[in-house]
Enzyme design. Structure first.
Site, PDB file in Angstrom:
ATOM      1  N   SER A 149       0.759  -1.140  -0.134  1.00  0.00           N
ATOM      2  CA  SER A 149       0.150   0.080  -0.056  1.00  0.00           C
ATOM      3  C   SER A 149       0.887   1.235   0.024  1.00  0.00           C
ATOM      4  O   SER A 149       1.755   1.421  -0.793  1.00  0.00           O
ATOM      5  CB  SER A 149      -1.013  -0.018   1.096  1.00  0.00           C
ATOM      6  N   ASP A 315      -8.768  -6.662  -4.445  1.00  0.00           N
ATOM      7  CA  ASP A 315      -8.261  -5.050  -3.941  1.00  0.00           C
ATOM      8  C   ASP A 315      -8.682  -4.364  -5.013  1.00  0.00           C
ATOM      9  O   ASP A 315      -8.424  -4.103  -6.160  1.00  0.00           O
ATOM     10  CB  ASP A 315      -6.851  -5.126  -4.047  1.00  0.00           C
ATOM     11  N   HIS A 348      -8.022  -5.330  -0.544  1.00  0.00           N
ATOM     12  CA  HIS A 348      -6.972  -4.401  -0.216  1.00  0.00           C
ATOM     13  C   HIS A 348      -6.063  -4.959   0.926  1.00  0.00           C
ATOM     14  O   HIS A 348      -4.715  -5.014   0.945  1.00  0.00           O
ATOM     15  CB  HIS A 348      -6.883  -3.069  -0.061  1.00  0.00           C
TER      16      HIS A 348
END
Lengths: 368, 368
Positions: A149, A315, A348
């Site tokens: 991320s 995601d 995610h």
């Protein structure tokens, strides 16, 4: 078997001021960090792990506030995929954050907390601080830089802006630029914080009031984007919370409501609202191509690193298409790059959760 | 060519109290509604259009606050797909709302606004009120009931609970039950409103303070779910708002931020925060299968209507899978049903926007 170093946070005061993308300079920058394992004699076994938006340096040590295991405890440790018997692992709290590194809650040179006087920072600014930490630790060239991320953004930014500093770059569940939808969700969170009267223009330190309600709403909105629709349905569906029938009221009838409220409230115990503003802004500003003349391929032109790009099929915050975009740019520079889309139900957040396939990818890439 | 009736809102006071799913009864329920066209002698040309979450009775007449054209002006009028030269079109503000129908801002029998004393209502309760309006207008059996989003839920609920009242049922961009993710987004919005001190437990009427900031945040979060990621990227991308370079501040640097802020703020001019709480709750409670013993197929068992179910390929709020779920249940009852997934770039909001294929579907279905 070597024993892992006792993980405790150390704080480095950067010896030089930090020049920021916004044109300002930050003096006496503190970087809270943890290290695991032992740096070998030639300094060639270091791995930098970069944390995500609301993460911290407690990579594999209990969080001091929540008491929970480190956020990548499952991945980092003796015999684990990032094996601290072999590697010297470094993880620093990013600048702008609130777990010990210099951020808006820190005391400015005038003796008062920065608040909104803290300069707006970028991902590249965070990486500049990370590189200064590597310098201080005597690490010239990393065996690998790894992150998921926002940590993946830092890994890519390090590869682009400090191409000699990492042999391997592992970027997970990330993107080379924040999309309009990404920015939109962050803007909702910022507006929720700023709408809270307790925010007081960011000058809430020492007032006994903190914008917890606004921050909780921001976290709730963001948290939904970390999960998948199918994951939410599988975990909660329309199940009721501790009741047989709907209450016909505004209590948290549904488990998903109760869960979200808890996520929002518990977040306020461990995170500073102004840090949330600054770090979301940094990710919104992130556009690796823009930094390099508008062409992503040029961002990686000087890199000799090996890359591994990982996405997750569920995601929707940084979907696989964003990873492909990175891979295409790397391919165009003839970089050595492997790419895998993993299947996992968690959206995610998959990069933080129990996805054995990710363990194998990480282990294989850093040992290869 | 016949001229369309001057569209002006009329208010019906229901002659009987309205029994609600929550067990309470509402007395003296007012239903603000508009009609277009002329009811024919045998009352066979009536079409009921049901509005979405924050919609209203101003189907094809200018909104009294914003001055904008009616929300389905492009679809309803003389010679338009829902041709008011042929059909008598009815659209009522749902109960719980704030454009003239009884809702939390209305005066309760004790002379004070209901506020949070207003009973929690359901989609079926809204439909009960719609049917009472049809009775008052002398409409026994509708030529068609039509709605998108929450309007589609009402159309399906009418088919299920009043199977003799509609010959045709057109449900667009909708679902037979709110998913965990749907509930989660609504809960974020409710928490944003309730976190605003100006909300005052819902007792803000007459105080000179309204929870505009919380309502704006709620609207911003919801608005993102109405659009598609690709649509946002196409419309805004990372374009800056009235500036050449990023400001390194917290102004709305990006166009998407400016757009969202405007969406949030302008919404507070036309909508009551408590109505937002009640209407989101009604949709969260919606589960047509649960109302009918847990099997969606049983919901439609008594219906003789023809159905048309429409979804949009970029709608991730109520994705095509939700429409398929409805179609499968209808197929299992041997209902006459057509289903189409239309391609449009606008996400969930496609049903309100310029999608000529939808015009053709609507026109064809109601004239068939």
């Amino acid at each position: 078997m070597a024993t892992v170093n006792a993980p405790s946070t150390h704080t480095l005061v950067l010896p030089h001021s930090l020049a920021l993308d916004g044109g300002q300079e930050l003096d006496r920058v503190e970087l809270a960090h943890e290290t695991y394992g032992t740096l070998n004699a030639d300094g060639s076994n270091a791995i930098l792990v970069c944390h995500a938006l609301t993460g911290d340096q407690h990579l594999a040590s209990p969080h001091p506030i929540t008491g929970k295991p480190g956020w990548w405890d499952r991945m980092v440790g003796p015999g684990k995929p990032i094996d601290t018997d072999r590697f010297f692992v470094v993880c620093a709290n990013v600048i702008g954050s609130c777990l010990g590194s210099t951020g808006p809650a820190s005391i400015a040179p005038d003796g008062r907390p920065y608040g909104m006087r803290f300069p707006v920072i970028t991902i590249r600014d965070m990486v500049r601080a990370q590189v200064a930490l590597l310098d201080a630790l005597g690490i010239g060239r990393l065996h690998a830089v790894i992150g998921g991320s926002m940590g993946g953004m830092q890994a890519l930014s390090l590869a682009a802006n400090f191409p000699d500093r990492a042999e391997r770059v592992l970027a997970i569940a990330t993107t080379a630029r924040h999309s309009a939808q990404n920015i939109a969700y962050h803007e909702v969170g910022r507006q929720a914080i700023m709408a809270d009267p307790a925010w007081q223009g960011g000058e809430y330190y020492g007032t006994g009031q903190t914008p917890d309600k606004g921050l909780a709403v921001a976290r709730m909105a963001a948290h939904i984007t970390y999960l998948s629709e199918a994951g939410l349905t599988g975990k909660f569906g329309r199940q009721l919370q501790d009741r047989e029938a709907k209450s016909f009221g505004f209590d948290a009838d549904f488990q998903v409501e109760s869960y979200l409220r808890h996520q929002g409230l518990s977040f306020t115990d461990r995170f500073d609202a102004n840090s949330y503003l600054y770090i979301t802004r940094a990710t919104d500003y992130f556009d690796l191509a823009e930094e390099h003349g508008g062409r992503l391929v040029d961002a990686f032109a000087a890199s000799q690193a090996r890359f591994c790009i990982v996405s997750f099929d569920t995601d929707w915050l940084y979907p696989t298409a964003e990873s492909r975009n990175i891979v295409h740019a790397l391919n165009a520079t003839a970089a050595r790059v492997s790419f895998v889309e993993l299947s996992a139900p968690y959206g995610h957040d998959s990069f933080l959760l129990d996805v054995p396939a990710l363990d194998r990818v990480v282990k294989g890439f850093i040992q290869g």
